[in-house]
Design a protein around this motif. Structure first.
Motif, PDB file in Angstrom:
ATOM      1  N   TRP A  84      -1.862   1.793  -3.583  1.00 19.58           N
ATOM      2  CA  TRP A  84      -3.060   2.617  -3.439  1.00 19.58           C
ATOM      3  C   TRP A  84      -2.751   4.012  -2.921  1.00 19.58           C
ATOM      4  CZ3 TRP A  84      -7.809   2.561  -5.342  1.00 19.58           C
ATOM      5  CH2 TRP A  84      -8.125   1.442  -6.125  1.00 19.58           C
ATOM      6  N   ALA A  85      -1.717   4.153  -2.125  1.00 16.66           N
ATOM      7  CA  ALA A  85      -1.310   5.505  -1.703  1.00 16.66           C
ATOM      8  C   ALA A  85      -0.896   6.306  -2.939  1.00 16.66           C
ATOM      9  CB  ALA A  85      -0.184   5.438  -0.684  1.00 16.66           C
ATOM     10  N   ALA A  86      -0.124   5.675  -3.829  1.00 14.62           N
ATOM     11  CA  ALA A  86       0.290   6.356  -5.059  1.00 14.62           C
ATOM     12  C   ALA A  86      -0.925   6.676  -5.927  1.00 14.62           C
ATOM     13  CB  ALA A  86       1.285   5.491  -5.831  1.00 14.62           C
ATOM     14  N   LYS A  87      -1.837   5.715  -6.069  1.00 18.77           N
ATOM     15  CA  LYS A  87      -3.005   5.911  -6.923  1.00 18.77           C
ATOM     16  C   LYS A  87      -3.907   7.029  -6.396  1.00 18.77           C
ATOM     17  CE  LYS A  87      -6.718   3.533  -9.257  1.00 18.77           C
ATOM     18  NZ  LYS A  87      -7.273   2.285  -9.699  1.00 18.77           N
ATOM     19  N   LEU A  88      -4.059   7.101  -5.073  1.00 21.16           N
ATOM     20  CA  LEU A  88      -4.932   8.107  -4.467  1.00 21.16           C
ATOM     21  C   LEU A  88      -4.226   9.433  -4.183  1.00 21.16           C
ATOM     22  CD1 LEU A  88      -6.798   5.801  -1.908  1.00 21.16           C
ATOM     23  CD2 LEU A  88      -7.676   6.670  -4.096  1.00 21.16           C
ATOM     24  N   GLY A  89      -2.899   9.451  -4.387  1.00 24.66           N
ATOM     25  CA  GLY A  89      -2.143  10.662  -4.101  1.00 24.66           C
ATOM     26  C   GLY A  89      -2.028  10.949  -2.606  1.00 24.66           C
ATOM     27  N   ILE A  90      -2.032   9.914  -1.805  1.00 28.59           N
ATOM     28  CA  ILE A  90      -1.902  10.071  -0.353  1.00 28.59           C
ATOM     29  C   ILE A  90      -0.439   9.858   0.017  1.00 28.59           C
ATOM     30  CG2 ILE A  90      -2.549   9.111   1.902  1.00 28.59           C
ATOM     31  CD1 ILE A  90      -5.240   8.314   0.641  1.00 28.59           C
ATOM     32  N   PRO A  91       0.201  10.861   0.596  1.00 37.20           N
ATOM     33  CA  PRO A  91       1.610  10.710   0.954  1.00 37.20           C
ATOM     34  C   PRO A  91       1.784   9.658   2.054  1.00 37.20           C
ATOM     35  CG  PRO A  91       0.755  12.788   1.807  1.00 37.20           C
ATOM     36  CD  PRO A  91      -0.340  12.165   0.986  1.00 37.20           C
ATOM     37  N   LEU A  92       2.726   8.769   1.829  1.00 38.16           N
ATOM     38  CA  LEU A  92       2.961   7.667   2.748  1.00 38.16           C
ATOM     39  C   LEU A  92       4.466   7.463   2.856  1.00 38.16           C
ATOM     40  CD1 LEU A  92       1.554   5.459   4.417  1.00 38.16           C
ATOM     41  CD2 LEU A  92       1.515   4.050   2.357  1.00 38.16           C
ATOM     42  N   GLU A  93       4.992   7.629   4.039  1.00 46.91           N
ATOM     43  CA  GLU A  93       6.443   7.528   4.241  1.00 46.91           C
ATOM     44  C   GLU A  93       6.877   6.155   4.727  1.00 46.91           C
ATOM     45  OE1 GLU A  93       7.078  10.761   6.934  1.00 46.91           O
ATOM     46  OE2 GLU A  93       6.856  12.274   5.352  1.00 46.91           O
ATOM     47  N   GLN A  94       6.005   5.477   5.469  1.00 41.89           N
ATOM     48  CA  GLN A  94       6.381   4.177   6.007  1.00 41.89           C
ATOM     49  C   GLN A  94       5.137   3.324   6.215  1.00 41.89           C
ATOM     50  OE1 GLN A  94       8.492   4.354   9.724  1.00 41.89           O
ATOM     51  NE2 GLN A  94       9.088   2.221   9.654  1.00 41.89           N
ATOM     52  N   VAL A  95       5.291   2.023   5.948  1.00 40.38           N
ATOM     53  CA  VAL A  95       4.229   1.051   6.186  1.00 40.38           C
ATOM     54  C   VAL A  95       4.841  -0.130   6.923  1.00 40.38           C
ATOM     55  CG1 VAL A  95       2.494  -0.467   5.156  1.00 40.38           C
ATOM     56  CG2 VAL A  95       3.130   1.654   3.994  1.00 40.38           C
ATOM     57  N   LYS A  96       4.242  -0.511   8.030  1.00 41.47           N
ATOM     58  CA  LYS A  96       4.648  -1.714   8.753  1.00 41.47           C
ATOM     59  C   LYS A  96       3.394  -2.523   9.028  1.00 41.47           C
ATOM     60  CE  LYS A  96       6.716  -3.490  12.966  1.00 41.47           C
ATOM     61  NZ  LYS A  96       7.202  -3.177  14.316  1.00 41.47           N
ATOM     62  N   VAL A  97       3.430  -3.792   8.648  1.00 39.23           N
ATOM     63  CA  VAL A  97       2.288  -4.676   8.844  1.00 39.23           C
ATOM     64  C   VAL A  97       2.758  -5.889   9.642  1.00 39.23           C
ATOM     65  CG1 VAL A  97       0.570  -6.140   7.711  1.00 39.23           C
ATOM     66  CG2 VAL A  97       1.162  -3.914   6.719  1.00 39.23           C
ATOM     67  N   THR A  98       2.048  -6.176  10.712  1.00 33.32           N
ATOM     68  CA  THR A  98       2.287  -7.365  11.522  1.00 33.32           C
ATOM     69  C   THR A  98       1.054  -8.250  11.399  1.00 33.32           C
ATOM     70  OG1 THR A  98       3.604  -6.072  13.080  1.00 33.32           O
ATOM     71  CG2 THR A  98       2.838  -8.221  13.838  1.00 33.32           C
ATOM     72  N   VAL A  99       1.277  -9.537  11.140  1.00 36.61           N
ATOM     73  CA  VAL A  99       0.163 -10.467  10.990  1.00 36.61           C
ATOM     74  C   VAL A  99       0.363 -11.612  11.982  1.00 36.61           C
ATOM     75  CG1 VAL A  99      -1.144 -11.924   9.399  1.00 36.61           C
ATOM     76  CG2 VAL A  99       0.052  -9.894   8.527  1.00 36.61           C
ATOM     77  N   ASP A 100      -0.664 -11.863  12.769  1.00 36.32           N
ATOM     78  CA  ASP A 100      -0.654 -12.961  13.737  1.00 36.32           C
ATOM     79  C   ASP A 100      -1.783 -13.905  13.385  1.00 36.32           C
ATOM     80  OD1 ASP A 100       1.355 -11.974  15.808  1.00 36.32           O
ATOM     81  OD2 ASP A 100      -0.023 -10.272  15.694  1.00 36.32           O
ATOM     82  N   GLY A 101      -1.527 -15.201  13.490  1.00 32.04           N
ATOM     83  CA  GLY A 101      -2.561 -16.183  13.185  1.00 32.04           C
ATOM     84  C   GLY A 101      -2.578 -17.304  14.191  1.00 32.04           C
ATOM     85  N   ASP A 102      -3.767 -17.800  14.479  1.00 31.30           N
ATOM     86  CA  ASP A 102      -3.953 -18.904  15.414  1.00 31.30           C
ATOM     87  C   ASP A 102      -4.370 -20.139  14.638  1.00 31.30           C
ATOM     88  OD1 ASP A 102      -3.501 -17.082  17.500  1.00 31.30           O
ATOM     89  OD2 ASP A 102      -5.636 -16.592  17.616  1.00 31.30           O
ATOM     90  N   LEU A 103      -3.778 -21.260  15.010  1.00 37.65           N
ATOM     91  CA  LEU A 103      -4.032 -22.530  14.336  1.00 37.65           C
ATOM     92  C   LEU A 103      -4.300 -23.588  15.398  1.00 37.65           C
ATOM     93  CD1 LEU A 103      -3.668 -23.412  11.267  1.00 37.65           C
ATOM     94  CD2 LEU A 103      -1.491 -24.318  11.976  1.00 37.65           C
ATOM     95  N   ASP A 104      -5.310 -24.410  15.196  1.00 38.21           N
ATOM     96  CA  ASP A 104      -5.609 -25.528  16.085  1.00 38.21           C
ATOM     97  C   ASP A 104      -5.065 -26.789  15.433  1.00 38.21           C
ATOM     98  OD1 ASP A 104      -6.698 -27.630  17.562  1.00 38.21           O
ATOM     99  OD2 ASP A 104      -8.670 -26.680  17.746  1.00 38.21           O
TER     100      ASP A 104
END
Length: 168
Positions: A84-104
């Motif tokens: 989407w950065a490419a599609k929108l022409g938004i310059p993006l140098e780095q992406v870091k995503v952290t995902v945390d989940g809770d399970l019972d």
């Protein structure tokens, strides 16, 4: 080939024939003989392992299924941000995503009438680049709307199970 080339090529292919937008994926999962929880996964020409940590009966040789689900969500987010950065022409140098989940675990083990899935999932996205905050917020909105794995987490998906007896 750049992401913008991929986007444009896909746009043209799906405009010419909407059926070109329909894709299917298949993953084969097999219990590793002699183990209680180790699974061999085959995806196209790739293979990887799934296991449980020792406290859940595994040998901890690999990540467990819910960790892979979180990994699938995080990696899909990173890829969708790039597209989407490419599609929108938004310059993006780095992406870091952290995902945390809770399970019972009450639900998984049947100890209580509790949902066996995640009770909460939190995504933290870190972006670096020269664009302003408003552009990155616009990007986030598009990613939230178009990330396929995020959609799996947010919405029910028709699912069916067919039971067949293995032979031999």
């Amino acid at each position: 080939m750049s992401l913008t080339d991929v986007i444009e090529g896909t746009r043209q292919a799906t405009a010419a024939d909407p059926a070109n937008a329909q894709v299917s994926f298949s993953v084969a999962n097999t219990l590793v003989p002699g183990t209680a929880t180790a699974v061999e996964v085959r995806v196209r020409d790739h293979r990887f392992a799934v296991d449980e940590p020792a406290p859940l009966g595994g040998t901890d040789t690999a990540a467990n299924p819910v960790e892979y689900a979180l990994a699938a969500l995080g990696s899909c987010q990173v890829i969708t941000y790039q597209f989407w950065a490419a599609k929108l022409g938004i310059p993006l140098e780095q992406v870091k995503v952290t995902v945390d989940g809770d399970l019972d675990l009450h639900g998984f083990f049947g100890f209580a009438d509790t949902r066996p899935g995640f009770t909460d999932v939190r995504i933290t996205v870190e972006l670096a680049g020269p664009a302003d905050a408003a552009d990155y917020e616009k990007l986030k909105q598009q990613v939230d709307e178009h990330c396929p794995v995020l959609d799996l987490f947010r919405n029910p998906t028709p699912t069916s199970t067919t039971l067949a007896q293995l032979t031999g």
